[in-house]
Design an enzyme around this catalytic site. Structure first.
Site, PDB file in Angstrom:
ATOM      1  CB  VAL A   1      71.419 -21.437 -22.023  1.00 38.58           C
ATOM      2  CG1 VAL A   1      70.599 -20.254 -21.515  1.00 38.58           C
ATOM      3  CG2 VAL A   1      70.512 -22.535 -22.571  1.00 38.58           C
TER       4      VAL A   1
ATOM      5  CB  THR B   1      60.491 -22.565 -29.459  1.00 37.22           C
ATOM      6  OG1 THR B   1      60.983 -22.714 -28.123  1.00 37.22           O
ATOM      7  CG2 THR B   1      61.210 -23.540 -30.372  1.00 37.22           C
TER       8      THR B   1
ATOM      9  CE1 TYR C   1      61.805 -31.609 -24.881  1.00 40.02           C
ATOM     10  CE2 TYR C   1      60.413 -33.540 -24.563  1.00 40.02           C
ATOM     11  CZ  TYR C   1      60.757 -32.245 -24.228  1.00 40.02           C
ATOM     12  OH  TYR C   1      60.042 -31.581 -23.253  1.00 40.02           O
TER      13      TYR C   1
ATOM     14  NE  ARG D   1      53.742 -27.537 -26.711  1.00 40.67           N
ATOM     15  CZ  ARG D   1      54.510 -27.068 -25.739  1.00 40.67           C
ATOM     16  NH1 ARG D   1      54.883 -27.850 -24.759  1.00 40.67           N
ATOM     17  NH2 ARG D   1      54.917 -25.813 -25.736  1.00 40.67           N
TER      18      ARG D   1
HETATM   19  P1  NAD Z   1      58.572 -23.161 -25.095  1.00 35.22           P
HETATM   20  O1  NAD Z   1      59.108 -23.522 -26.428  1.00 35.22           O
HETATM   21  O2  NAD Z   1      57.405 -22.220 -25.045  1.00 35.22           O
HETATM   22  O3  NAD Z   1      59.701 -22.551 -24.178  1.00 35.22           O
HETATM   23  C1  NAD Z   1      61.057 -22.894 -24.278  1.00 35.22           C
HETATM   24  C2  NAD Z   1      61.881 -21.622 -24.282  1.00 35.22           C
HETATM   25  O4  NAD Z   1      63.269 -21.949 -24.312  1.00 35.22           O
HETATM   26  C3  NAD Z   1      61.606 -20.747 -25.517  1.00 35.22           C
HETATM   27  O5  NAD Z   1      61.331 -19.421 -25.120  1.00 35.22           O
HETATM   28  C4  NAD Z   1      62.910 -20.841 -26.315  1.00 35.22           C
HETATM   29  O6  NAD Z   1      63.156 -19.707 -27.109  1.00 35.22           O
HETATM   30  C5  NAD Z   1      63.924 -21.063 -25.195  1.00 35.22           C
HETATM   31  N1  NAD Z   1      65.174 -21.689 -25.658  1.00 35.22           N
HETATM   32  C6  NAD Z   1      65.308 -22.850 -26.360  1.00 35.22           C
HETATM   33  N2  NAD Z   1      66.609 -23.093 -26.599  1.00 35.22           N
HETATM   34  C7  NAD Z   1      67.301 -22.081 -26.016  1.00 35.22           C
HETATM   35  C8  NAD Z   1      68.684 -21.769 -25.906  1.00 35.22           C
HETATM   36  N3  NAD Z   1      69.635 -22.552 -26.466  1.00 35.22           N
HETATM   37  N4  NAD Z   1      69.059 -20.656 -25.229  1.00 35.22           N
HETATM   38  C9  NAD Z   1      68.119 -19.844 -24.661  1.00 35.22           C
HETATM   39  N5  NAD Z   1      66.803 -20.073 -24.734  1.00 35.22           N
HETATM   40  C10 NAD Z   1      66.402 -21.186 -25.406  1.00 35.22           C
HETATM   41  O7  NAD Z   1      58.209 -24.526 -24.338  1.00 35.22           O
HETATM   42  P2  NAD Z   1      57.544 -24.772 -22.909  1.00 35.22           P
HETATM   43  O8  NAD Z   1      56.332 -25.607 -23.104  1.00 35.22           O
HETATM   44  O9  NAD Z   1      57.456 -23.503 -22.150  1.00 35.22           O
HETATM   45  O10 NAD Z   1      58.641 -25.714 -22.246  1.00 35.22           O
HETATM   46  C11 NAD Z   1      59.573 -25.208 -21.303  1.00 35.22           C
HETATM   47  C12 NAD Z   1      60.367 -26.330 -20.687  1.00 35.22           C
HETATM   48  O11 NAD Z   1      59.486 -27.254 -20.020  1.00 35.22           O
HETATM   49  C13 NAD Z   1      61.170 -27.150 -21.694  1.00 35.22           C
HETATM   50  O12 NAD Z   1      62.418 -27.466 -21.122  1.00 35.22           O
HETATM   51  C14 NAD Z   1      60.332 -28.399 -21.883  1.00 35.22           C
HETATM   52  O13 NAD Z   1      61.112 -29.491 -22.235  1.00 35.22           O
HETATM   53  C15 NAD Z   1      59.698 -28.564 -20.513  1.00 35.22           C
HETATM   54  N6  NAD Z   1      58.433 -29.320 -20.599  1.00 35.22           N
HETATM   55  C16 NAD Z   1      57.289 -28.723 -21.003  1.00 35.22           C
HETATM   56  C17 NAD Z   1      56.110 -29.464 -21.080  1.00 35.22           C
HETATM   57  C18 NAD Z   1      54.802 -28.849 -21.468  1.00 35.22           C
HETATM   58  O14 NAD Z   1      53.786 -29.558 -21.472  1.00 35.22           O
HETATM   59  N7  NAD Z   1      54.717 -27.577 -21.772  1.00 35.22           N
HETATM   60  C19 NAD Z   1      56.130 -30.828 -20.765  1.00 35.22           C
HETATM   61  C20 NAD Z   1      57.337 -31.409 -20.380  1.00 35.22           C
HETATM   62  C21 NAD Z   1      58.482 -30.631 -20.280  1.00 35.22           C
HETATM   63  N1  UDP Z   2      48.013 -34.978 -31.731  1.00 31.48           N
HETATM   64  C1  UDP Z   2      46.976 -35.099 -32.638  1.00 31.48           C
HETATM   65  N2  UDP Z   2      46.775 -34.076 -33.538  1.00 31.48           N
HETATM   66  C2  UDP Z   2      47.526 -32.947 -33.578  1.00 31.48           C
HETATM   67  C3  UDP Z   2      48.577 -32.824 -32.618  1.00 31.48           C
HETATM   68  C4  UDP Z   2      48.797 -33.866 -31.713  1.00 31.48           C
HETATM   69  O1  UDP Z   2      46.257 -36.098 -32.638  1.00 31.48           O
HETATM   70  O2  UDP Z   2      47.290 -32.080 -34.433  1.00 31.48           O
HETATM   71  C5  UDP Z   2      48.244 -36.088 -30.782  1.00 31.48           C
HETATM   72  C6  UDP Z   2      49.672 -36.622 -30.770  1.00 31.48           C
HETATM   73  O3  UDP Z   2      49.856 -37.609 -31.770  1.00 31.48           O
HETATM   74  C7  UDP Z   2      49.777 -37.196 -29.365  1.00 31.48           C
HETATM   75  C8  UDP Z   2      48.866 -36.285 -28.546  1.00 31.48           C
HETATM   76  O4  UDP Z   2      48.014 -35.615 -29.479  1.00 31.48           O
HETATM   77  O5  UDP Z   2      49.249 -38.511 -29.334  1.00 31.48           O
HETATM   78  C9  UDP Z   2      49.622 -35.237 -27.743  1.00 31.48           C
HETATM   79  O6  UDP Z   2      50.519 -34.614 -28.625  1.00 31.48           O
HETATM   80  P1  UDP Z   2      51.404 -33.343 -28.236  1.00 31.48           P
HETATM   81  O7  UDP Z   2      52.126 -32.936 -29.465  1.00 31.48           O
HETATM   82  O8  UDP Z   2      50.562 -32.325 -27.568  1.00 31.48           O
HETATM   83  O9  UDP Z   2      52.435 -33.834 -27.138  1.00 31.48           O
HETATM   84  P2  UDP Z   2      53.106 -35.232 -26.738  1.00 31.48           P
HETATM   85  O10 UDP Z   2      52.339 -35.668 -25.554  1.00 31.48           O
HETATM   86  O11 UDP Z   2      52.999 -36.240 -27.852  1.00 31.48           O
HETATM   87  O12 UDP Z   2      54.485 -34.838 -26.449  1.00 31.48           O
END
Ligand code: NAD
Ligand code: UDP
Length: 314
Positions: free
Chosen positions: A58, A36, A146, A187
């Site tokens: 990984v 991703t 997840y 998102r």
């Molecule tokens: P993202 O998708 O941009 O980044 C995730 C990265 O992990 C990607 O580059 C993907 O290619 C890599 N990846 C996935 N599976 C893999 C594997 N098997 N081996 C090697 N690489 C792999 O998402 P992000 O928003 O940067 O999220 C990063 C981390 O933070 C995640 O663990 C996510 O659960 C956590 N997180 C993010 C948010 C947020 O709001 N962005 C919120 C809660 C938790």
């Molecule tokens: N959401 C929405 N329209 C979109 C994408 C998301 O209304 O096109 C809403 C979704 O249903 C959730 C909130 O926005 O209530 C945040 O969604 P997101 O996918 O960013 O992350 P979540 O907090 O649900 O993991």
């Protein structure tokens, strides 16, 4: 100077963390399989002293040459659309991937930091969410792949800490936004901003009364950095406690983009949490951390990045 491995290093958060670690004088090894993520997120780091990259999934045995002081385990699909399309990979990276990364931390004597999530609280019955709340997760619903993977990852992290004595940290990340988010990751922020920039209807799911609390990426990274250096083993929420309804949030994005697009409503996804807001008392007390960037500034900076990329690509 320490050497830090960031799994998921080509993702949204991983790439910002790589920037922060390098800026603070650490060496960074980024690891990613691009499932991703996007090489463009780290293109500016190639050739920079102290940065290296390993393409690797990984969920398989992880080999890294040389010492490691910290392992930041961020690899995982993270947007609801991604993990619904990649359910098995999501479960595998949270379970097998976390196990491999912990095994590497043990072998290298490194401190391990797990990127966990507010989704461990599920559709919460306690509001705002404190770290001692155990959550309300549907294990067999579509989001279970997840939520349960992350809950397993937390349990595995604590087991390695208790049984093998390795230093561990768990950050529960709440909705974070900023430059480099994938335009089509589904998102709320990339969806709304992308739609408004392309002149399309903005899709609010349900009536939009569900709430989220959005944190700018630089604030999140600073909190994670402080947690990494702290001695705190128990989970710590990092997020911005300013809560908004999704409808209000959509209106703000539409007004900022200024394209006058319509807001339309679509079905609410199954198990979509009705409320979400971090209680950050622990982060404040333990790390002296709190967010600094307000939503207006954060959205403005993100919009500049989105305009540039949409102009260049689509
Ligand atoms: P993202 O998708 O941009 O980044 C995730 C990265 O992990 C990607 O580059 C993907 O290619 C890599 N990846 C996935 N599976 C893999 C594997 N098997 N081996 C090697 N690489 C792999 O998402 P992000 O928003 O940067 O999220 C990063 C981390 O933070 C995640 O663990 C996510 O659960 C956590 N997180 C993010 C948010 C947020 O709001 N962005 C919120 C809660 C938790
Ligand atoms: N959401 C929405 N329209 C979109 C994408 C998301 O209304 O096109 C809403 C979704 O249903 C959730 C909130 O926005 O209530 C945040 O969604 P997101 O996918 O960013 O992350 P979540 O907090 O649900 O993991």
């Amino acid at each position: 100077m320490s050497r830090v491995l960031i799994t998921g290093g080509a993702g949204f958060l991983g790439s910002h963390l790589a920037d922060l670690m390098l800026a603070r004088g650490h060496e960074v090894v980024a690891m990613d399989n691009f499932i991703t993520g996007d090489p463009a997120n780290i293109a500016h780091l190639f050739g920079r002293p102290g940065f290296s990259f390993i393409r690797h999934d990984v969920t398989n045995f992880i080999y890294v040459d040389g010492p490691l002081d910290y392992i930041l385990h961020f690899a995982s699909p993270a947007s609801p659309i991604d993990y619904l399309q990649l359910p098995i990979q999501t479960l595998k990276v949270g379970s097998l991937g976390t196990h491999k990364a912990l095994g590497l931390a043990k072998a290298k004597g490194a401190t391990f930091l797990l990127a966990s999530t507010s989704e461990t609280y599920g559709d919460p019955l306690v509001h705002p969410q404190r770290e001692d709340y155990w959550g309300n997760v549907n294990p067999v619903g579509p989001r279970g792949v997840y939520d349960e993977a992350k809950r397993f990852a937390e349990a595995m992290t604590m087991a390695y800490h208790r049984f093998h004595g390795i230093p561990t940290r768990i950050v529960r990340i709440f909705n974070t936004y900023g430059p480099r988010m994938r335009l089509n990751d589904g998102r709320a922020l990339p969806a709304f901003m992308g739609q408004a920039l392309r002149g399309e209807d903005v899709t609010v799911f349900g009536d939009g009364s569900q709430t989220r609390s959005f944190c700018y990426v630089s604030d999140l990274c600073e909190g994670i950095y402080r947690l990494m250096l702290s001695g705190e083993v128990n989970p710590v929420n990092i997020g911005n406690p300013v809560e908004t309804t999704i409808l209000e949030f959509a209106k703000r994005v539409v007004a900022l983009v200024g394209s006058g697009v319509k807001i339309v409503h679509r079905d609410l996804p199954v198990d979509d949490p009705k409320v979400r807001q971090p209680d950050i008392t622990r982060a404040r007390n333990l790390l002296g951390w709190e967010p600094r960037v307000n939503l207006d500034d954060g959205l403005k900076w993100t919009l500049e990045d989105f305009r540039r990329r949409i102009g260049g690509k689509s």
